[in-house]
Design a protein around this motif. Structure first.
Motif, PDB file in Angstrom:
ATOM      1  N   VAL A  14       1.068  -1.397   0.300  1.00 38.39           N
ATOM      2  CA  VAL A  14       0.120  -0.318  -0.179  1.00 38.39           C
ATOM      3  C   VAL A  14       0.906   1.373   0.077  1.00 38.39           C
ATOM      4  CG1 VAL A  14      -2.031  -1.248   0.986  1.00 38.39           C
ATOM      5  CG2 VAL A  14      -0.324   0.727   2.710  1.00 38.39           C
ATOM      6  N   LEU A  15       1.918   1.085   0.257  1.00 35.22           N
ATOM      7  CA  LEU A  15       2.988   1.829   0.033  1.00 35.22           C
ATOM      8  C   LEU A  15       3.277   3.457  -1.065  1.00 35.22           C
ATOM      9  CD1 LEU A  15       4.900   0.202   2.657  1.00 35.22           C
ATOM     10  CD2 LEU A  15       3.736   2.236   3.589  1.00 35.22           C
ATOM     11  N   SER A  16       3.735   2.870  -2.164  1.00 38.94           N
ATOM     12  CA  SER A  16       3.630   3.287  -3.674  1.00 38.94           C
ATOM     13  C   SER A  16       3.903   2.681  -4.905  1.00 38.94           C
ATOM     14  CB  SER A  16       5.340   4.014  -3.526  1.00 38.94           C
ATOM     15  OG  SER A  16       6.635   2.887  -3.260  1.00 38.94           O
ATOM     16  N   ASP A  17       3.164   3.587  -5.437  1.00 45.79           N
ATOM     17  CA  ASP A  17       3.040   3.406  -6.655  1.00 45.79           C
ATOM     18  C   ASP A  17       4.183   3.247  -8.039  1.00 45.79           C
ATOM     19  OD1 ASP A  17       1.851   1.505  -8.511  1.00 45.79           O
ATOM     20  OD2 ASP A  17       0.081   3.190  -8.994  1.00 45.79           O
ATOM     21  N   VAL A  18       4.773   2.757  -8.887  1.00 42.35           N
ATOM     22  CA  VAL A  18       5.618   4.098 -10.033  1.00 42.35           C
ATOM     23  C   VAL A  18       5.134   3.102 -11.239  1.00 42.35           C
ATOM     24  CG1 VAL A  18       8.257   3.382 -10.615  1.00 42.35           C
ATOM     25  CG2 VAL A  18       7.417   3.085  -8.586  1.00 42.35           C
ATOM     26  N   ASP A  19       4.281   3.844 -11.928  1.00 39.57           N
ATOM     27  CA  ASP A  19       3.532   3.345 -13.198  1.00 39.57           C
ATOM     28  C   ASP A  19       4.843   4.241 -13.944  1.00 39.57           C
ATOM     29  OD1 ASP A  19       2.689   3.713 -15.644  1.00 39.57           O
ATOM     30  OD2 ASP A  19       0.617   4.133 -14.879  1.00 39.57           O
ATOM     31  N   GLY A  20       5.769   3.207 -14.700  1.00 38.75           N
ATOM     32  CA  GLY A  20       6.977   3.389 -15.973  1.00 38.75           C
ATOM     33  C   GLY A  20       6.568   4.145 -16.650  1.00 38.75           C
ATOM     34  N   ASN A  21       5.307   3.776 -17.810  1.00 36.28           N
ATOM     35  CA  ASN A  21       4.406   3.955 -18.597  1.00 36.28           C
ATOM     36  C   ASN A  21       4.391   5.498 -19.080  1.00 36.28           C
ATOM     37  OD1 ASN A  21       5.271   1.814 -19.837  1.00 36.28           O
ATOM     38  ND2 ASN A  21       3.816   0.775 -19.679  1.00 36.28           N
ATOM     39  N   ALA A 167      12.433   9.782  -0.830  1.00 36.12           N
ATOM     40  CA  ALA A 167      11.194   8.467   0.915  1.00 36.12           C
ATOM     41  C   ALA A 167      11.126   7.445   0.728  1.00 36.12           C
ATOM     42  CB  ALA A 167      10.902   9.308   1.618  1.00 36.12           C
ATOM     43  N   ASP A 168      10.578   6.995  -1.000  1.00 40.28           N
ATOM     44  CA  ASP A 168       9.601   5.634  -1.097  1.00 40.28           C
ATOM     45  C   ASP A 168       9.248   5.518  -2.667  1.00 40.28           C
ATOM     46  OD1 ASP A 168       9.274   2.465  -0.475  1.00 40.28           O
ATOM     47  OD2 ASP A 168       7.333   2.968  -0.792  1.00 40.28           O
ATOM     48  N   HIS A 169      10.079   3.917  -3.168  1.00 43.98           N
ATOM     49  CA  HIS A 169       9.192   4.166  -5.088  1.00 43.98           C
ATOM     50  C   HIS A 169       9.401   2.542  -5.028  1.00 43.98           C
ATOM     51  CE1 HIS A 169      11.280   4.757  -9.030  1.00 43.98           C
ATOM     52  NE2 HIS A 169      10.302   6.093  -9.043  1.00 43.98           N
ATOM     53  N   GLY A 170       8.695   1.869  -4.677  1.00 39.85           N
ATOM     54  CA  GLY A 170       8.236   0.340  -4.919  1.00 39.85           C
ATOM     55  C   GLY A 170       9.206  -0.290  -4.618  1.00 39.85           C
ATOM     56  N   LEU A 171       9.182  -1.575  -5.407  1.00 37.19           N
ATOM     57  CA  LEU A 171       9.465  -2.297  -4.685  1.00 37.19           C
ATOM     58  C   LEU A 171      11.434  -2.475  -6.146  1.00 37.19           C
ATOM     59  CD1 LEU A 171       9.408  -4.445  -3.235  1.00 37.19           C
ATOM     60  CD2 LEU A 171       9.226  -6.314  -5.055  1.00 37.19           C
ATOM     61  N   ASN A 172      12.052  -1.194  -5.484  1.00 37.56           N
ATOM     62  CA  ASN A 172      13.473  -1.163  -5.843  1.00 37.56           C
ATOM     63  C   ASN A 172      14.638  -2.600  -5.399  1.00 37.56           C
ATOM     64  OD1 ASN A 172      14.604   0.013  -3.937  1.00 37.56           O
ATOM     65  ND2 ASN A 172      12.821   1.086  -3.446  1.00 37.56           N
ATOM     66  N   ALA A 173      15.557  -2.141  -5.966  1.00 41.14           N
ATOM     67  CA  ALA A 173      16.695  -3.025  -5.268  1.00 41.14           C
ATOM     68  C   ALA A 173      16.476  -3.141  -3.947  1.00 41.14           C
ATOM     69  CB  ALA A 173      18.195  -3.443  -6.445  1.00 41.14           C
ATOM     70  N   GLY A 330      11.343   4.480   3.758  1.00 43.25           N
ATOM     71  CA  GLY A 330      10.277   3.427   2.498  1.00 43.25           C
ATOM     72  C   GLY A 330      11.401   2.009   3.374  1.00 43.25           C
ATOM     73  N   TRP A 331      12.238   2.173   4.043  1.00 44.63           N
ATOM     74  CA  TRP A 331      12.396   0.566   4.190  1.00 44.63           C
ATOM     75  C   TRP A 331      12.161  -0.064   5.600  1.00 44.63           C
ATOM     76  CZ3 TRP A 331      18.135   2.052   3.872  1.00 44.63           C
ATOM     77  CH2 TRP A 331      18.938   2.828   2.092  1.00 44.63           C
ATOM     78  N   VAL A 332      12.189   0.804   6.733  1.00 42.89           N
ATOM     79  CA  VAL A 332      11.113   0.737   7.818  1.00 42.89           C
ATOM     80  C   VAL A 332       9.707  -0.025   7.255  1.00 42.89           C
ATOM     81  CG1 VAL A 332      12.596   0.943   9.395  1.00 42.89           C
ATOM     82  CG2 VAL A 332      11.181   2.931   8.281  1.00 42.89           C
ATOM     83  N   ALA A 333       8.948   0.788   6.715  1.00 52.76           N
ATOM     84  CA  ALA A 333       7.848   1.115   6.281  1.00 52.76           C
ATOM     85  C   ALA A 333       7.669  -0.100   5.275  1.00 52.76           C
ATOM     86  CB  ALA A 333       7.100   1.582   4.960  1.00 52.76           C
ATOM     87  N   HIS A 334       8.579  -0.620   4.784  1.00 52.89           N
ATOM     88  CA  HIS A 334       8.054  -2.303   3.596  1.00 52.89           C
ATOM     89  C   HIS A 334       8.967  -3.361   4.931  1.00 52.89           C
ATOM     90  CE1 HIS A 334       7.263  -0.480  -0.869  1.00 52.89           C
ATOM     91  NE2 HIS A 334       7.854  -0.597  -0.245  1.00 52.89           N
TER      92      HIS A 334
END
Ligand code: ACO
Length: 360
Positions: A14-21, A167-173, A330-334
């Protein structure tokens, strides 16, 4: 098999959504544009952590207290630790924080890079670290601890905008690494250290320092295209360009370019430096389009990060530490989301090595 796991969905969040297109980033239902216009880092941290801990106190005060609590660890810095790169030194200091799953642990992990980075910068310069203020705003306190004097409103706003943007960016590495460790129930400090270690690499959070090296090597706007062409001919990757998910311009690049333009208007950035960056950016985009016509490679978050953090006075070798100041939220929230709703993450590998010989 997909060795970079592209297009693999490995978590619900529920934290962040990255729409790449579309080139759009949403944090808990709010678009990045709205967030950077109206929020301080503390607000975004409260947004990210909401619901992941039993009770949430007022975040600015609790984060201020956490900054004060972690400051004591700077007393343990010795010559060996100072000989490390700043990101390695911060990683070593953060490894001293205890594991746990409560809010106090989470906030100390968020406070740690914010306090350790200015401390390490000063210790490397032969100066004593400056104690945090429990009551200052988070970004203002980071700058005061580094500069040794109160920052200007423009400087504080620029750092706040940076920390909010990253602060947060989806499921980055790095977030994936943090979630993998969290899924073993190792604890928040272990998960954050995994994230920090992944962030360090030049293909992820280690890019903005080399962006400045690239600007220095190009030297002048007139030389930009030539330098870029030479670098691509040497098969080098241009730092600050390309992204695994974005097929258009990274929206964070615009958020940060806006901050850089505000700093330039207030005289905090030399217009010649901005003109050089813009010339290198257009030369890079043109050259990448020629080299990879089928793969859209555009400006990513790291390009204007470099100019912004340079103008605030952060040495380039500490840029990844400043990235970590924002991304720890972001890391602690995820990590909490993973522990509360996820399962052990344990994918499969395909064995391609030799097999024992069959008995005759
Ligand atoms: N400069 C030159 N060529 C590039 C670049 C670049 N910045 N980015 C990608 N390419 C090329 C690759 O070499 C590859 O070419 P090939 O097909 O001939 O091998 C092609 O474009 C496709 O690239 P991929 O490697 O598939 O892209 P991927 O999604 O794996 O990589 C990455 C994304 C790592 C960000 C890449 O674009 C890169 O290395 N950029 C430079 C480093 C950087 O800026 N990192 C920060 C990213 S933002 C962040 O993590 C916060």
């Amino acid at each position: 098999m997909n060795s970079g796991l592209e297009d693999v969905v490995a978590a619900e969040t529920v934290l962040s959504d990255v729409d790449g297109n579309a080139g759009r980033l949403i944090i808990r239902g709010i678009s990045l544009d709205d967030l950077v216009a109206h929020s301080r880092y503390e607000d975004v941290l409260a947004l990210l952590l909401d619901g992941f801990f039993p009770a949430m106190p007022s975040l600015p005060e609790a984060l201020g207290a956490a900054r004060v609590a972690v400051f004591k660890h700077l007393a343990s810095v010795d010559a060996g630790l100072l000989a490390l790169s700043p990101i390695e030194a911060i990683r070593a200091l953060m490894a001293r924080l205890p594991d746990g799953d409560d809010l106090a642990t989470a906030l100390q992990l968020v406070a740690a890079p914010a306090v350790f980075t200015p401390g390490i910068i000063r210790l490397r310069a032969g100066l004593a670290p400056i104690e945090p203020s429990a009551t200052a705003g988070h970004a203002a306190d980071v700058l005061a601890m580094m500069l040794g004097k109160p920052p200007t409103l423009q400087q504080t706003a620029a750092l706040d905008r940076y920390l909010v943007t990253v602060a947060d960016h989806g499921l980055n590495a790095s977030t994936f690494a943090a979630r993998v460790v969290a899924s073993t129930q190792a604890g928040l400090a272990s998960a954050v250290l995994a994230g920090l270690s992944a962030l360090k690499g030049p293909l992820h959070g280690g890019a903005p320092g080399p962006v400045l090296d690239m600007l220095d090597a190009a030297g002048t706007p007139a030389n930009a295209a030539l330098w870029i062409d030479d670098a691509l001919a040497r098969d080098e990757r241009l730092m600050g360009f390309g992204h695994r998910v974005y097929r258009v311009r990274d929206p964070r690049a615009d958020a940060l370019k806006g901050a850089v333009e505000l700093l330039a208007a207030s005289g905090a950035i030399d217009p010649a430096r901005l003109a050089l960056a813009e010339a290198v950016e257009s030369a890079a985009l043109a050259a990448l389009r020629r080299k990879k016509p089928d793969r859209r490679l555009d400006t990513n978050v790291e390009f204007y990060t470099a100019l912004l953090l340079e103008s605030l006075g952060f040495p380039r070798e500490t840029f990844t530490c400043v990235f970590a100041m924002g991304r720890t939220g972001g890391w602690v929230a995820h990590a909490r989301e993973q522990v509360l709703g996820g399962r052990l993450i344990r994918p499969m590998s395909k064995y391609v090595g030799p097999r024992p010989q069959q008995a005759a």
